[in-house]
Design an enzyme around this catalytic site. Structure first.
Site, short mmCIF file in Angstrom:
data_model
loop_
_atom_site.label_atom_id
_atom_site.label_comp_id
_atom_site.label_asym_id
_atom_site.label_seq_id
_atom_site.Cartn_x
_atom_site.Cartn_y
_atom_site.Cartn_z
N GLU A 185 10.49 -0.06 4.98
CA GLU A 185 10.19 0.68 3.75
C GLU A 185 10.74 2.10 3.83
OE1 GLU A 185 6.20 1.93 1.18
OE2 GLU A 185 6.09 1.81 3.36
N LYS A 242 7.16 -1.60 -5.83
CA LYS A 242 5.87 -1.67 -5.14
C LYS A 242 4.72 -1.49 -6.11
CE LYS A 242 3.55 0.53 -1.16
NZ LYS A 242 3.69 1.64 -0.18
N CYS A 301 4.38 -2.67 2.38
CA CYS A 301 3.43 -1.83 3.10
C CYS A 301 1.99 -1.96 2.61
CB CYS A 301 3.91 -0.38 3.08
SG CYS A 301 3.19 0.66 4.37
#
Length: 264
Positions: free
Chosen positions: A40, A111, A146
């Protein structure tokens, strides 16, 4: 199927352009793999909040160009980690890019769950709104990033969309490393899928990174795990194990949906 997770460090003394070139070189070295994964926000560092705006780029910006060519040169499916994407008509996004072996963009994922508790990424980035899957020849992968790892409902949504594995790039802090491995195994067990979680090494803006990229099978067994420093973690696994596991222990068939909450 062979996958290589590139657990690179983000060194503040290295320019973003130099890191792009280094990452592309590492991708090319994985020729012969089926899937290569980067972490990421490896261009900036996941905790280098002050650089997000300055280093943000359009979807088809410099990282896109470099990674598309690297995927084509190596002949691999490439999950190129995520970048700070600048939408010309909106906010910044933490956006993952997936390229096919011919260098074409196969998918982009913004995300959904932003980390920071009303600061950092949570206020600097917009939230994605769509679940994304990509069909590879051997397996269908779902995309997560994440902090998404802490939200099991996202993974169940990916299961319903046909995912047999989730590829998760991260910039996970070292101080919560025990959660990293625990949650990766939990998501694999409860969804009976492979989880390929690629973290970063080094330190981002003073925040030590966990490293310890990991690949977990549908029974929750750790197939491969990196250490804390820079490393290329390569693992071979059988995608058919997803179907075998779900057939031997058909827990997903017993899901009860639409249960009403008790009234108070």
């Amino acid at each position: 199927m062979r996958a290589s997770l590139l657990q690179i460090a983000v060194d503040e003394g290295e320019s973003v352009d130099a890191r792009r070139r280094r990452a592309a070189s590492l991708v090319r070295e994985q020729a012969g793999a089926d899937l290569v994964v980067l972490p990421e926000l490896w261009t900036t560092g996941a905790f280098s909040f002050e650089s997000f705006g300055a280093e943000a780029e359009p979807l088809e910006g410099p990282t896109y160009e470099v990674m598309a060519k690297a995927a084509s040169d190596a002949g691999v499916w490439l999950h190129a980690g995520s970048i700070p994407e600048r939408d010309p008509d909106g906010p910044l996004y933490n956006t993952s890019l997936v390229f096919s072996p011919d260098g074409e963009l196969a998918a982009a994922y913004r995300k959904i769950h932003r980390f920071g508790f009303d600061k950092g990424e949570a206020v600097l980035m917009g939230a994605g709104s769509e679940l994304v899957t990509v069909r590879l020849p051997e397996i269908t992968i779902g995309l997560a990033t994440c902090y998404d790892l802490r939200f099991p409902e996202l993974f169940r949504g990916l299961v319903d969309a046909g995912a047999e594995a989730v590829v998760l790039p991260a910039g996970w802090p070292e101080r919560r490393r025990s959660h990293w491995t625990l949650l990766a195994r939990a998501r694999a067990v409860e969804d009976q899928m492979f989880v390929l979680a690629c973290g970063t090494a080094g330190t981002h803006a003073g925040v030590a990174q966990a490293g310890y990229s990991v690949v977990v099978d549908p029974w929750g067994e750790v197939l491969a795990e990196a250490g804390g420093g820079e490393e290329v973690l390569t693992v071979e696994f059988d995608p058919a194990k997803v179907g075998t596991t779900r057939g031997q222990f058909p827990v997903l068939k017993d899901r009860v949906l639409g249960v009403e909450r008790p009234r108070r």
